[in-house]
Enzyme design. Structure first.
Site, PDB file in Angstrom:
ATOM      1  N   GLY A  41      23.713 -86.909 -50.758  1.00  0.00           N
ATOM      2  CA  GLY A  41      23.088 -87.604 -49.632  1.00  0.00           C
ATOM      3  C   GLY A  41      23.834 -87.471 -48.325  1.00  0.00           C
ATOM      4  O   GLY A  41      24.593 -86.512 -48.099  1.00  0.00           O
ATOM      5  N   VAL A 269      23.931 -94.160 -31.764  1.00  0.00           N
ATOM      6  CA  VAL A 269      23.572 -95.543 -31.410  1.00  0.00           C
ATOM      7  C   VAL A 269      23.023 -96.293 -32.632  1.00  0.00           C
ATOM      8  O   VAL A 269      22.248 -97.223 -32.493  1.00  0.00           O
ATOM      9  CB  VAL A 269      22.546 -95.572 -30.251  1.00  0.00           C
ATOM     10  CG1 VAL A 269      23.191 -95.104 -28.964  1.00  0.00           C
ATOM     11  CG2 VAL A 269      21.310 -94.751 -30.577  1.00  0.00           C
ATOM     12  N   ASP A 310      21.340 -97.864 -47.907  1.00  0.00           N
ATOM     13  CA  ASP A 310      21.052 -98.052 -46.480  1.00  0.00           C
ATOM     14  C   ASP A 310      19.633 -98.547 -46.220  1.00  0.00           C
ATOM     15  O   ASP A 310      19.396 -99.236 -45.227  1.00  0.00           O
ATOM     16  CB  ASP A 310      21.257 -96.724 -45.720  1.00  0.00           C
ATOM     17  CG  ASP A 310      22.731 -96.421 -45.474  1.00  0.00           C
ATOM     18  OD1 ASP A 310      23.589 -97.130 -46.028  1.00  0.00           O
ATOM     19  OD2 ASP A 310      23.014 -95.448 -44.741  1.00  0.00           O
ATOM     20  N   HIS A 442      58.891-101.390 -51.590  1.00  0.00           N
ATOM     21  CA  HIS A 442      59.566-101.163 -50.311  1.00  0.00           C
ATOM     22  C   HIS A 442      60.020 -99.714 -50.233  1.00  0.00           C
ATOM     23  O   HIS A 442      60.494 -99.184 -51.226  1.00  0.00           O
ATOM     24  CB  HIS A 442      60.778-102.093 -50.210  1.00  0.00           C
ATOM     25  CG  HIS A 442      61.566-101.893 -48.960  1.00  0.00           C
ATOM     26  ND1 HIS A 442      61.132-102.357 -47.734  1.00  0.00           N
ATOM     27  CD2 HIS A 442      62.751-101.278 -48.743  1.00  0.00           C
ATOM     28  CE1 HIS A 442      62.030-102.043 -46.819  1.00  0.00           C
ATOM     29  NE2 HIS A 442      63.019-101.379 -47.392  1.00  0.00           N
TER      30      HIS A 442
END
Ligand code: FAD
Ligand code: NAD
Length: 463
Positions: A41, A269, A310, A442
């Protein structure tokens, strides 16, 4: 051509559709997937993956360019580097090709039948697909609509000539000298930054008073600073109005007109759901604005038809589509599932990157929570210093009464990789004490997460 009858038909093989089909196949559901263009897609072919490839190449080029001449503080100097964008694009296409074959392989492994062509609804249970070998009719018990989205086109700036969409921008063979980007959201800033790093002179025209209006101002500040450092001109509160030859006509925030000379005008946009031109209108499914309305099981208003990704609205993100796809496959296979996610993390791959998971301080307050907020800056983090990228911070938002973590945000180099830790903490119902008591290796940027939790508890160790 013989009609196909199946239990599940998935329309569209983007991240939502292909995940749904793979999971359904794994669960033994007789599944067919129809794809009009290419498996993977938008995300895999013309979205997430190609854009991140280009962003990475641009980042490398900019890093090396920075070392040319006097060199930077690391003491490395190089000759002036050159970029062959056509070669970069070929490399990007190779990655897309590999992933594309990978998705097809996974679908086959899950015994999903793949039909190539555009599906057209005949009725709620039947589609027709124009394939290379003729019309294929597919009848299914359950249909999943996963047809995704496409770029919004401005009527006065139609795509073509110098006006390009994100899809075109991801396949340019040369770097435009002058690039104007209309829309300072996700795509405009990710790609605008990449082209600036590759040498383009970039101007961003954003209609709202702030770039990336979906994020709070504090998170966006380091990105705005970096855009300025890269020489990108950002015009907020400005609107595109039309073309005048090869220049973009805009109305500035002050109400004056300006012409921006451009070799290319990239219009980003927003995106709209792909609902037209394939018979969906005739089904008369309920809408939520332009999108298909769904419930907490991704069911549409018609029995036997689900929708994911979507086409169902914001946030239009690949990982949301995938999570919906997985859930729907399990529902079709008879499992009890509902959408119970506590957060959908979002990452903006700008420079520096932005991550959000859960609620921002303002969103939490707007929902009536009394909150405790802890913030840790990367300029107090050893790893960030050694990587010459000290801008940004990690911020944690928790309920003041119970210390339950409601949201985590970060802006900084490489923070996209912290998104899973943030989402995990929220999904597992972590409290500030849990994050603070977890040993963080760390030196890593992730220590900023632990320190932000300590700060919210009132006893940060490194600030
Ligand atoms: P899509 O991926 O759009 O797939 C839908 C598929 O359906 C397509 O392949 C289409 O050809 C097919 N189709 C449509 N109609 C039919 C029909 N009638 N018959 C058969 N097939 C049909 N998201 C992120 O989470 N992270 C990112 O970094 C990110 N970057 C992006 C960058 C860009 C430039 C763009 C444009 C998008 C980006 N996105 C990103 C968004 C992401 O691509 C989408 O959210 C995601 O692809 C949505 O998945 P989907 O399955 O809903 O639809
Ligand atoms: P967007 O919604 O992120 O940004 C569009 C921007 O254009 C907004 O800021 C809006 O105010 C502005 N705008 C609208 N009309 C305008 C006009 N006439 N003139 C000037 N500015 C105008 O949309 P996008 O960048 O096109 O991306 C679409 C979607 O794709 C995103 O919402 C996101 O869901 C997805 N995406 C995600 C990622 C990621 O996850 N990293 C990356 C790219 C795209």
């Amino acid at each position: 051509m013989k009609e196909i009858v199946c239990k599940l038909l998935v329309i569209g093989a983007g991240p939502g559709g292909y995940i749904c089909a793979i999971r359904a196949g794994q669960l033994g559901v007789d599944t067919v997937i129809v794809e009009a263009v290419k498996a993977g897609g938008t995300c895999l072919n013309i979205g997430c993956i190609p854009s991140k490839a280009l962003i990475h190449a641009a980042e490398e080029f900019e890093k090396v360019s920075h070392m040319a001449g006097n060199g930077g503080p690391l003491g490395i100097t190089v000759e002036t580097p050159k970029l062959d964008l056509a070669k970069t694009i070929a490399w990007k296409d190779g990655i897309v090709g590999r992933l594309n074959s990978g998705v097809l392989g996974l679908l086959r492994k899950a015994k999903v039948k793949i039909v190539h062509g555009r599906a057209q609804f005949r009725d709620g249970k039947t589609v027709e697909v124009e394939t290379e070998t003729g019309t294929q009719v597919i009848r299914a018990e359950t249909v999943v609509i996963a047809t995704g989205s496409e770029p919004v086109e401005l009527p006065f700036l139609p795509f073509g000539g110098p006006v390009i969409s994100s899809t075109d921008a991801l396949s340019l063979k040369t770097v435009p000298q002058k690039l104007v980007v209309v829309g300072g959201g996700y795509i405009g800033l990710e790609l605008g930054t990449a082209f600036a790093k590759m040498g383009a002179q970039v101007t961003v025209v954003e209609a709202t008073p702030q770039i990336l209006p979906q994020y709070d101002a504090e998170l966006v500040k380091p990105v705005a600073k970096r855009l300025a450092d890269l020489g990108i001109r950002v015009l907020t509160g400005a609107r595109a109005k039309g073309l005048s030859g090869n220049a973009l006509l805009i109305e500035t925030a002050e109400g004056t007109e300006e012409q921006l000379e451009a070799d290319k005008i990239l219009v980003t946009v927003g995106r709209k759901p792909r609902t037209e031109g394939w018979g969906l209108d005739e089904l008369d499914l309920d809408r939520a604005g332009k999108f298909l309305r769904i419930d907490d099981r991704c069911r549409t208003s018609m029995r036997g038809i689900h929708a994911i990704g979507d086409i169902t609205g914001e946030p239009m993100l690949a990982h949301r589509a995938m999570a919906q796809g997985e859930m729907v496959a399990e529902i079709v296979a008879g499992r009890k599932r509902t959408w119970d996610k506590r957060c959908i993390p979002a990452v903006c791959f700008t420079d520096p990157e932005i991550v959000t998971a859960g609620l921002s301080p303002d969103e939490a307050r707007a929902q009536g929570y009394d909150v405790r907020v802890g913030q840790f800056p990367f300029n107090a983090n050893g790893r960030a210093m050694t990587m010459l990228s000290e801008d940004g911070f990690v911020r944690i938002v928790a309920r003041a009464d119970s210390n339950l973590v409601l949201g985590i945000q970060a802006v900084g180099a490489g923070v996209s990789e912290l998104s899973s830790a943030f989402a995990l903490a929220i999904e597992m119902g972590a409290r500030l004490e849990d994050v603070a008591a977890t040993i963080h290796a760390h030196p890593t940027r992730s220590e900023g997460f632990q320190e932000a939790a300590l700060k919210a508890l009132g006893h940060a160790l490194h600030i």
